[in-house]
Design a protein around this motif. Structure first.
Motif, PDB file in Angstrom:
ATOM      1  N   VAL A   1      -3.527   6.346  -4.395  1.00 15.84           N
ATOM      2  CA  VAL A   1      -3.054   5.220  -3.564  1.00 15.84           C
ATOM      3  C   VAL A   1      -2.710   3.912  -4.210  1.00 15.84           C
ATOM      4  O   VAL A   1      -3.580   3.399  -5.201  1.00 15.84           O
ATOM      5  CB  VAL A   1      -3.637   4.797  -2.369  1.00 15.84           C
ATOM      6  CG1 VAL A   1      -3.252   3.945  -1.514  1.00 15.84           C
ATOM      7  CG2 VAL A   1      -4.018   6.035  -1.521  1.00 15.84           C
TER       8      VAL A   1
ATOM      9  N   CYS B   1       0.726  -1.341  -0.021  1.00 12.22           N
ATOM     10  CA  CYS B   1       0.080   0.150   0.184  1.00 12.22           C
ATOM     11  C   CYS B   1       0.977   1.035   0.096  1.00 12.22           C
ATOM     12  O   CYS B   1       1.718   1.536   0.890  1.00 12.22           O
ATOM     13  CB  CYS B   1      -1.005  -0.058   1.175  1.00 12.22           C
ATOM     14  SG  CYS B   1      -1.902   1.320   1.011  1.00 12.22           S
ATOM     15  N   ARG B   2       0.738   1.938  -1.092  1.00 11.27           N
ATOM     16  CA  ARG B   2       1.786   3.082  -1.274  1.00 11.27           C
ATOM     17  C   ARG B   2       0.960   4.530  -1.638  1.00 11.27           C
ATOM     18  O   ARG B   2       0.266   4.307  -2.746  1.00 11.27           O
ATOM     19  CB  ARG B   2       2.724   2.826  -2.025  1.00 11.27           C
ATOM     20  CG  ARG B   2       3.994   4.031  -2.354  1.00 11.27           C
ATOM     21  CD  ARG B   2       5.131   3.799  -3.351  1.00 11.27           C
ATOM     22  NE  ARG B   2       5.326   2.418  -3.938  1.00 11.27           N
ATOM     23  CZ  ARG B   2       6.117   2.083  -4.818  1.00 11.27           C
ATOM     24  NH1 ARG B   2       6.625   2.993  -5.609  1.00 11.27           N
ATOM     25  NH2 ARG B   2       6.221   0.723  -5.292  1.00 11.27           N
ATOM     26  N   SER B   3       0.912   5.439  -0.781  1.00  8.81           N
ATOM     27  CA  SER B   3       0.413   6.505  -1.300  1.00  8.81           C
ATOM     28  C   SER B   3       1.231   7.661  -2.107  1.00  8.81           C
ATOM     29  O   SER B   3       2.454   7.705  -1.693  1.00  8.81           O
ATOM     30  CB  SER B   3      -0.408   7.277  -0.051  1.00  8.81           C
ATOM     31  OG  SER B   3       0.568   7.718   0.839  1.00  8.81           O
TER      32      SER B   3
END
Length: 185
Positions: free
Chosen positions: A176, A168-170
Motif C-alpha cells: 500500500v 492511499c493506493r493499494s
C-alpha cells in the motif's frame, strides 16, 4: 522551489532497513506491474536523487551492473542527477553525481527549479532531514510484513510535524502506498 520527497519501502511496524531480506528491489515472484508503474510515475516527477554515502555506495555497486532490469530502476539511476551527502567522499565514481557536504547544501539544492528531489534508504541521512524540517512529502510503500526489529523511519526522529494523508493506493501484491505531507503550523 523543489520538494524533497522521502520515498521508503517500509514494514507495517515502521522498519525501513532491508535486513532480513524482506524487500528485494527486483523481486519477480509476484505480479508487481501496477507497483512498478506507480514508481515510474514518481520517477517522471523527479529530476534529482539524494542519498547518504552508505546507500549511495551500495546502489553504485548494484544498479549499474544490472542488464535485465525490467523495473526501469537501472536506466533511471544511471541518468538522473545524483546527490550524495558525505563529508569524506571525494570521487563518487557514478556520473552524474554531486557530493554535498551537509544539510546546508541540501537546503540550497531545494531552492532550485525543476522536479522533486527524491531520497530513499539512507538510514542516517533521512532522520537528519526529518529533524531539520527539510522533508516536504513522504511516500511510504508499506509492505504487509511485521519484523519486530530494525531501524524505524520515525524511531529517533525529532521535530516531526503532524502529517496529512494525501493519497492511499493499494497494489495487487498487498503493498500500500501512503503519501503524506507535513502540516504547516
Amino acid at each position: 522551489m523543489k520538494d524533497l520527497v522521502v520515498t521508503e519501502n517500509i514494514t507495517l511496524d515502521g522498519v525501513i532497513d532491508a535486513a532480513g531480506d524482506w524487500f528485494g528491489p527486483m523481486d519477480a515472484t509476484e505480479d508487481t506491474a501496477d507497483l512498478v508503474e506507480a514508481i515510474d510515475e514518481h520517477r517522471r516527477g523527479a529530476d534529482a536523487f539524494l542519498t547518504g554515502r552508505a546507500t549511495f555506495e551500495a546502489m553504485r555497486e548494484f544498479w549499474p551492473a544490472q542488464t535485465d532490469d525490467e523495473t526501469g530502476n537501472t536506466d533511471y539511476l544511471n541518468r538522473v542527477h545524483k546527490y550524495v551527502v558525505s563529508s569524506t567522499l571525494e570521487d563518487p565514481g557514478w556520473e552524474p553525481t554531486t557530493v554535498l557536504r551537509g544539510l546546508d547544501d541540501v537546503r540550497s539544492l531545494k531552492q532550485g527549479d525543476g522536479g522533486d528531489i527524491v531520497t530513499t534508504g539512507s538510514l542516517t541521512l533521512v532522520p537528519a532531514l526529518i529533524a531539520a524540517g527539510l522533508v516536504d512529502e513522504y511516500r511510504l510503500f508499506t509492505y504487509p510484513i511485521v519484523l519486530g526489529r530494525g531501524q524505524r523511519l520515525f524511531g529517533d526522529a525529532d521535530n516531526v510535524p503532524r502529517l496529512r494523508l494525501t493519497e492511499c493506493r493499494s497494489f495487487r501484491s498487498g503493498v500500500v502506498l501512503l503519501r503524506y505531507r507535513p502540516e504547516m503550523p
